[in-house]
Scaffold this motif. Structure first.
Motif, short mmCIF file in Angstrom:
data_model
loop_
_atom_site.label_atom_id
_atom_site.label_comp_id
_atom_site.label_asym_id
_atom_site.label_seq_id
_atom_site.Cartn_x
_atom_site.Cartn_y
_atom_site.Cartn_z
N PRO A 1 1.07 -1.29 -0.06
CA PRO A 1 0.08 -0.04 -0.06
C PRO A 1 0.94 1.25 0.13
O PRO A 1 1.91 1.30 0.63
CB PRO A 1 -0.67 0.05 1.21
CG PRO A 1 -0.80 -1.47 1.84
CD PRO A 1 0.71 -1.89 1.38
N SER A 2 0.47 2.44 -0.86
CA SER A 2 1.47 3.29 -0.77
C SER A 2 1.51 4.28 0.38
O SER A 2 2.92 4.74 0.63
CB SER A 2 0.94 4.26 -2.14
OG SER A 2 -0.47 4.45 -1.80
N LEU A 3 0.58 4.67 0.76
CA LEU A 3 0.70 5.58 2.19
C LEU A 3 1.70 4.96 3.11
O LEU A 3 2.68 5.46 3.80
CB LEU A 3 -0.62 5.74 2.68
CG LEU A 3 -0.57 6.90 4.06
CD1 LEU A 3 0.11 8.14 3.55
CD2 LEU A 3 -2.20 7.16 4.34
N VAL B 1 0.90 6.70 -16.13
CA VAL B 1 -0.35 6.97 -15.53
C VAL B 1 -0.44 6.80 -14.05
O VAL B 1 -1.02 7.46 -13.31
CB VAL B 1 -1.33 6.28 -16.46
CG1 VAL B 1 -2.81 6.38 -15.61
CG2 VAL B 1 -1.26 6.66 -17.81
N SER C 1 -0.98 9.31 -10.99
CA SER C 1 -2.18 9.21 -9.91
C SER C 1 -1.67 9.00 -8.37
O SER C 1 -2.40 9.43 -7.47
CB SER C 1 -3.27 8.29 -10.69
OG SER C 1 -3.67 7.36 -9.74
N SER D 1 -0.41 11.90 -5.72
CA SER D 1 -1.27 12.73 -4.69
C SER D 1 -1.50 12.10 -3.43
O SER D 1 -1.81 13.06 -2.61
CB SER D 1 -2.72 12.71 -5.47
OG SER D 1 -2.64 12.57 -6.82
N VAL D 2 -1.37 10.99 -3.11
CA VAL D 2 -1.58 10.33 -1.95
C VAL D 2 -0.62 10.79 -0.84
O VAL D 2 -0.91 11.09 0.30
CB VAL D 2 -1.40 8.82 -1.87
CG1 VAL D 2 -1.61 8.25 -0.34
CG2 VAL D 2 -2.58 8.33 -2.90
N ALA E 1 0.24 13.74 -0.55
CA ALA E 1 -0.23 15.23 0.12
C ALA E 1 -0.68 15.04 1.47
O ALA E 1 -0.47 15.81 2.32
CB ALA E 1 -1.28 15.64 -0.64
N GLY F 1 -2.01 16.84 -5.32
CA GLY F 1 -2.67 16.28 -4.24
C GLY F 1 -3.08 17.16 -3.02
O GLY F 1 -3.91 17.15 -2.57
N PHE G 1 -6.28 18.54 -3.14
CA PHE G 1 -7.31 17.84 -2.36
C PHE G 1 -7.34 18.00 -0.85
O PHE G 1 -8.42 18.14 -0.32
CB PHE G 1 -7.14 16.29 -2.58
CG PHE G 1 -6.96 15.77 -4.02
CD1 PHE G 1 -7.92 16.51 -5.22
CD2 PHE G 1 -6.04 14.93 -4.58
CE1 PHE G 1 -7.61 16.17 -6.48
CE2 PHE G 1 -5.99 14.47 -5.97
CZ PHE G 1 -6.84 14.95 -6.81
N ILE H 1 -10.93 20.81 -5.12
CA ILE H 1 -10.80 19.09 -5.52
C ILE H 1 -11.09 18.89 -7.05
O ILE H 1 -10.18 18.18 -7.58
CB ILE H 1 -11.59 18.48 -4.57
CG1 ILE H 1 -11.35 18.83 -3.21
CG2 ILE H 1 -11.45 17.01 -4.83
CD1 ILE H 1 -12.30 18.07 -1.92
N ILE I 1 -8.38 17.18 -9.49
CA ILE I 1 -8.67 15.86 -10.34
C ILE I 1 -8.41 16.22 -11.68
O ILE I 1 -7.75 15.40 -12.51
CB ILE I 1 -10.00 15.37 -10.06
CG1 ILE I 1 -10.19 14.97 -8.45
CG2 ILE I 1 -10.50 14.19 -11.06
CD1 ILE I 1 -11.77 14.48 -8.26
N THR J 1 -4.95 16.70 -12.65
CA THR J 1 -4.05 15.25 -12.46
C THR J 1 -4.29 14.55 -13.74
O THR J 1 -3.59 13.97 -14.42
CB THR J 1 -4.53 14.40 -11.37
OG1 THR J 1 -4.49 15.39 -10.12
CG2 THR J 1 -3.28 13.53 -11.14
#
Lengths: 221, 231
Positions: B68-70, B153, B157, B160-161, B163, B171, B174, B186, B190, B193
């Motif tokens: 998971p990225s975060l 791609v 995308s 942004s996380v 942020a 991000g 958002f 927001i 989007i 992005t």
């Protein structure tokens, strides 16, 4: 490195896992969110995907929608829905379902589409109805790919469900964001580690299920 | 309809900030996209060479994508010895995700180069290194480009996380928009992005045509020849 050791120590303390806001309860919540989102997405995507794969109608739009949704930044989606739906579970759930639909849809139509045309023709030549061809031939033969779509969806949802806590829900994101806001790095790390282990465990389990299915199919054919 | 006008107005009023964040977004994603290409090709080539280990290496790097990225953005600083809000973590994490996607397409592309072409290159006196650069790489190019477009791609995308940790990117539109209840922020985020992802994709396609002109001429020259035969 000390922080990592502290985080592991925190995870080895029984008190971390107990209580209403303990890691155990958060893990359960996280799994519930994931299960609910994937189930709702499957309810939407599987019938459409199977229909598209079986008939070939609407394949172009389905491929396009899948691509567009994949490029959407999930954090943007969650925060946008949250501004309209307010704090709580609705916003993350809507976002997670939107996120899970393309993978399941793609798995379903490519799974059914991957079955050899002669096999499908032979089945209808034997007098099977459209419904029987779908359920007795196309779905069983395409099952590894259909499960593959579900696997990808679960993977994405488990990872993204962490962001649910950013807009005021629970799950493993709750201790993570609590740790982030209070500069409690051991807690932040501990929660992150649990999410990572959970995601990798699910991935390995799904990979095994897919492998067993492939073997079983090869055995019967 | 009125809302769309509001969003446009907000975007125009904050164009400086949106541009600055787009630049930050590129500063995080471009190095990651480039690094994942540069790291993946040698891994893929080595995987193909070591037949029995090929599946292990390709699936193993694929498993990185399950991360998971975060949480990865958070755990990496401990390993790298950087701060949580450092942009290096984000670049390294995004590179790892890029590698997990790229190794398979590079390995498949390189493996699809026909054996007889490789043998004739060797027979013509190509050294292994020159054969790899001059024969294998260009022939695997189209497959690699397809893989790199997916990486591009997904990276744009995923940026942004970061942020939510306080790293500046599109991000941030958002997180700001959410905290201050500005829907326009927001929506513009989007759209920006998506637009950035689209532009990067177009750029990669153009770059591919420039570097691999034969993928273009093969299609156009086949036309008249085919028709000639018909006559």
């Amino acid at each position: 490195m000390n922080q990592l050791i502290e985080a592991v120590e925190l995870l080895l303390t029984p008190e971390t896992w107990t209580g209403a806001t303990g890691m155990g309860a958060r893990l359960l919540q996280h799994l519930q969110y994931t299960g609910l989102a994937v189930a709702l997405a499957a309810l939407i995507a599987l019938p459409i995907g199977l229909a598209v794969g079986h008939s070939g109608v609407g394949r172009g739009p389905a491929v396009m929608i899948t691509g567009v949704v994949r490029a959407l930044p999930t954090l943007g989606l969650i925060t946008l829905v949250a501004l309209f739906a307010g704090l709580g579970l609705t916003a993350p759930m809507v976002a997670l379902v939107i996120l899970a639909v393309p993978s399941i849809l793609a798995g379903a139509y490519s799974g059914v589409g991957s079955v050899d045309a002669p096999v499908v023709d032979a089945a209808s030549a034997q007098g099977m109805s459209t419904w029987q061809v779908l359920w007795k031939v196309e779905v069983p033969l395409g099952l590894p790919i259909i499960i593959g779509g579900l696997r990808l969806a679960v993977l994405q949802v488990v990872a993204t469900a962490t962001l649910a806590a950013y807009v005021g829900s629970g799950g493993l994101g709750a201790p993570l964001f609590l740790g982030l806001r209070t500069y409690d790095y051991p807690l932040l790390l501990a929660a992150s580690l649990v999410v990572i282990v959970l995601a990798i465990t699910l991935e390995v389990v799904f990979a095994l299920v897919q492998r067993v299915l492939r073997r079983a199919l090869r055995g019967t054919s | 309809m009125v809302e769309i006008l509001d969003w446009v107005r907000w975007g125009l009023n904050h164009s400086d900030r949106v541009l600055m964040l787009t630049f930050e977004h590129l500063r995080l994603s471009l190095p990651a996209i480039l690094a994942s290409l540069l790291v993946s090709v040698p891994i893929a080539a080595a995987a193909n060479r070591l037949r029995p280990l090929r599946e292990v290496i390709v699936s193993g790097t694929g498993l990185l994508y399950a991360m998971p990225s975060l949480p990865l953005f958070i755990v990496l600083p401990i390993i790298l010895g950087t701060g949580v809000r450092d942009m290096i973590n984000v670049v390294v994490a995004l590179t790892l995700f890029g590698i997990s996607l790229m190794v398979r397409s590079a390995a498949d592309g390189l493996a699809a180069v026909p054996e007889h072409i490789r043998l004739s290159a060797t027979a013509q006196g190509f050294s292994p290194w020159r054969r790899f650069i001059g024969v294998d790489l260009p022939l695997a190019g189209p497959a690699m480009l397809a893989g790199l477009r997916v990486v591009s791609v997904s990276t744009i995308s995923l940026v942004s996380v970061s942020a939510v940790l306080g790293v500046q990117s599109l991000g941030s539109l958002f997180t700001d928009g959410f905290q201050r209840s500005i829907v326009a922020s927001i929506v513009i985020g989007i759209l920006a992005t998506a637009l950035l992802a689209l532009l990067m994709d177009l750029l990669l396609v153009l770059l591919g045509r420039l570097l691999m002109p034969w993928t273009q001429t093969a299609r156009t020259s086949a036309g008249p020849v085919g028709r000639g035969r018909g006559r």
